[in-house]
Design a protein around this motif. Sequence first.
Motif, PDB file in Angstrom:
ATOM      1  N   MET A   1      16.378  -6.573 -12.170  1.00 26.83           N
ATOM      2  CA  MET A   1      15.095  -6.628 -11.480  1.00 26.83           C
ATOM      3  C   MET A   1      14.426  -5.267 -11.590  1.00 26.83           C
ATOM      4  SD  MET A   1      14.287  -7.371  -7.434  1.00 26.83           S
ATOM      5  CE  MET A   1      14.954  -9.008  -7.409  1.00 26.83           C
ATOM      6  N   ALA A   2      13.180  -5.246 -12.002  1.00 19.55           N
ATOM      7  CA  ALA A   2      12.477  -3.978 -12.176  1.00 19.55           C
ATOM      8  C   ALA A   2      11.691  -3.596 -10.925  1.00 19.55           C
ATOM      9  CB  ALA A   2      11.545  -4.057 -13.371  1.00 19.55           C
ATOM     10  N   ASP A   3      11.124  -4.568 -10.230  1.00 19.53           N
ATOM     11  CA  ASP A   3      10.318  -4.265  -9.056  1.00 19.53           C
ATOM     12  C   ASP A   3      10.829  -5.021  -7.840  1.00 19.53           C
ATOM     13  OD1 ASP A   3       8.643  -2.582 -10.435  1.00 19.53           O
ATOM     14  OD2 ASP A   3       7.030  -4.040 -10.660  1.00 19.53           O
ATOM     15  N   ILE A   4      10.733  -4.358  -6.699  1.00 24.77           N
ATOM     16  CA  ILE A   4      11.039  -4.993  -5.421  1.00 24.77           C
ATOM     17  C   ILE A   4       9.799  -4.863  -4.541  1.00 24.77           C
ATOM     18  CG2 ILE A   4      13.517  -4.570  -5.552  1.00 24.77           C
ATOM     19  CD1 ILE A   4      13.083  -2.169  -3.651  1.00 24.77           C
ATOM     20  N   LYS A   5       9.793  -5.555  -3.437  1.00 24.51           N
ATOM     21  CA  LYS A   5       8.687  -5.452  -2.486  1.00 24.51           C
ATOM     22  C   LYS A   5       9.228  -4.884  -1.179  1.00 24.51           C
ATOM     23  CE  LYS A   5       5.923  -9.325  -4.287  1.00 24.51           C
ATOM     24  NZ  LYS A   5       5.606  -8.640  -5.449  1.00 24.51           N
ATOM     25  N   ILE A   6       8.532  -3.873  -0.676  1.00 25.37           N
ATOM     26  CA  ILE A   6       8.883  -3.249   0.594  1.00 25.37           C
ATOM     27  C   ILE A   6       7.655  -3.306   1.495  1.00 25.37           C
ATOM     28  CG2 ILE A   6       9.498  -1.068   1.733  1.00 25.37           C
ATOM     29  CD1 ILE A   6      11.175  -0.384  -0.700  1.00 25.37           C
ATOM     30  N   ARG A   7       7.872  -3.724   2.739  1.00 28.47           N
ATOM     31  CA  ARG A   7       6.772  -3.752   3.701  1.00 28.47           C
ATOM     32  C   ARG A   7       6.813  -2.468   4.521  1.00 28.47           C
ATOM     33  NH1 ARG A   7       8.190  -8.444   7.012  1.00 28.47           N
ATOM     34  NH2 ARG A   7      10.238  -7.941   6.231  1.00 28.47           N
ATOM     35  N   VAL A   8       5.619  -1.893   4.720  1.00 26.88           N
ATOM     36  CA  VAL A   8       5.504  -0.622   5.429  1.00 26.88           C
ATOM     37  C   VAL A   8       4.543  -0.796   6.593  1.00 26.88           C
ATOM     38  CG1 VAL A   8       4.886   1.817   5.244  1.00 26.88           C
ATOM     39  CG2 VAL A   8       5.891   0.634   3.267  1.00 26.88           C
ATOM     40  N   GLN A   9       5.011  -0.421   7.787  1.00 28.94           N
ATOM     41  CA  GLN A   9       4.152  -0.457   8.969  1.00 28.94           C
ATOM     42  C   GLN A   9       3.679   0.961   9.246  1.00 28.94           C
ATOM     43  OE1 GLN A   9       5.870  -2.334  12.410  1.00 28.94           O
ATOM     44  NE2 GLN A   9       4.258  -1.626  13.755  1.00 28.94           N
ATOM     45  N   ASP A  10       2.359   1.147   9.275  1.00 28.67           N
ATOM     46  CA  ASP A  10       1.824   2.483   9.503  1.00 28.67           C
ATOM     47  C   ASP A  10       1.664   2.745  11.003  1.00 28.67           C
ATOM     48  OD1 ASP A  10      -0.560   1.263  10.334  1.00 28.67           O
ATOM     49  OD2 ASP A  10      -1.599   1.661   8.440  1.00 28.67           O
ATOM     50  N   TYR A  11       1.045   3.876  11.341  1.00 27.91           N
ATOM     51  CA  TYR A  11       0.930   4.280  12.738  1.00 27.91           C
ATOM     52  C   TYR A  11      -0.045   3.419  13.546  1.00 27.91           C
ATOM     53  CZ  TYR A  11       3.630   8.274  11.251  1.00 27.91           C
ATOM     54  OH  TYR A  11       4.622   9.058  10.739  1.00 27.91           O
ATOM     55  N   THR A  12      -0.881   2.645  12.854  1.00 24.77           N
ATOM     56  CA  THR A  12      -1.802   1.761  13.568  1.00 24.77           C
ATOM     57  C   THR A  12      -1.166   0.401  13.822  1.00 24.77           C
ATOM     58  OG1 THR A  12      -2.808   0.803  11.583  1.00 24.77           O
ATOM     59  CG2 THR A  12      -3.761   2.877  12.415  1.00 24.77           C
ATOM     60  N   GLY A  13       0.006   0.167  13.249  1.00 24.95           N
ATOM     61  CA  GLY A  13       0.693  -1.112  13.394  1.00 24.95           C
ATOM     62  C   GLY A  13       0.453  -2.054  12.229  1.00 24.95           C
ATOM     63  N   GLU A  14      -0.438  -1.655  11.308  1.00 21.75           N
ATOM     64  CA  GLU A  14      -0.732  -2.496  10.149  1.00 21.75           C
ATOM     65  C   GLU A  14       0.451  -2.499   9.185  1.00 21.75           C
ATOM     66  OE1 GLU A  14      -3.970  -2.866   6.499  1.00 21.75           O
ATOM     67  OE2 GLU A  14      -4.302  -1.400   8.064  1.00 21.75           O
ATOM     68  N   ILE A  15       0.775  -3.680   8.685  1.00 21.21           N
ATOM     69  CA  ILE A  15       1.873  -3.821   7.724  1.00 21.21           C
ATOM     70  C   ILE A  15       1.304  -4.195   6.358  1.00 21.21           C
ATOM     71  CG2 ILE A  15       3.943  -5.132   7.102  1.00 21.21           C
ATOM     72  CD1 ILE A  15       4.443  -5.519  10.099  1.00 21.21           C
ATOM     73  N   LYS A  16       1.684  -3.429   5.350  1.00 26.02           N
ATOM     74  CA  LYS A  16       1.283  -3.723   3.972  1.00 26.02           C
ATOM     75  C   LYS A  16       2.534  -3.843   3.126  1.00 26.02           C
ATOM     76  CE  LYS A  16      -3.200  -1.426   3.917  1.00 26.02           C
ATOM     77  NZ  LYS A  16      -3.963  -0.286   3.447  1.00 26.02           N
ATOM     78  N   GLU A  17       2.472  -4.748   2.163  1.00 26.45           N
ATOM     79  CA  GLU A  17       3.577  -4.907   1.225  1.00 26.45           C
ATOM     80  C   GLU A  17       3.249  -4.127  -0.029  1.00 26.45           C
ATOM     81  OE1 GLU A  17       6.055  -8.705   0.604  1.00 26.45           O
ATOM     82  OE2 GLU A  17       4.522  -8.759  -0.958  1.00 26.45           O
ATOM     83  N   ILE A  18       4.187  -3.307  -0.469  1.00 25.49           N
ATOM     84  CA  ILE A  18       3.963  -2.542  -1.694  1.00 25.49           C
ATOM     85  C   ILE A  18       5.080  -2.849  -2.683  1.00 25.49           C
ATOM     86  CG2 ILE A  18       2.582  -0.684  -0.694  1.00 25.49           C
ATOM     87  CD1 ILE A  18       5.012   1.005  -0.407  1.00 25.49           C
ATOM     88  N   GLU A  19       4.713  -2.833  -3.957  1.00 24.37           N
ATOM     89  CA  GLU A  19       5.700  -3.043  -5.011  1.00 24.37           C
ATOM     90  C   GLU A  19       6.345  -1.712  -5.340  1.00 24.37           C
ATOM     91  OE1 GLU A  19       4.917  -5.251  -8.487  1.00 24.37           O
ATOM     92  OE2 GLU A  19       3.951  -6.882  -7.405  1.00 24.37           O
TER      93      GLU A  19
END
Length: 110
Positions: A1-19
């Motif tokens: 597998m070359a890419d995975i997905k990680i979800r990141v919650q920032d200080y505002t509480g917003e969650i984004k998924e990044i490759e």
Amino acid sequence: MADIKIRVQDYTGEIKEIEAPTDMNLSLMELLKANEYPVLATCGGMALCATCHVKVEEGFEKLSESGDNELDMIDTLPNAEYNSRLACQLRLNDAMDGMLVRLAADENDL
């Protein structure tokens, strides 16, 4: 597998998924900085400053054990919890796919 997905919650509480590529030996800290998250990484990834402190909300059990330097630094943090890690000490790998991390270095300043 070359890419995975990680979800990141920032200080505002917003969650984004990044490759995240797993074939470049990047740390989670480097991935966060590359995606313009407010991670200072003052020491450059040497586990000396804790400005890349994250709390692993999902997937913690899949991570490798913390080393002594990382544990010593986490022990100095007033907001450290059982799931605290230094992003600079986490090398991206397939086991991290789907992990959720919350930025924690600046929590005390909010």
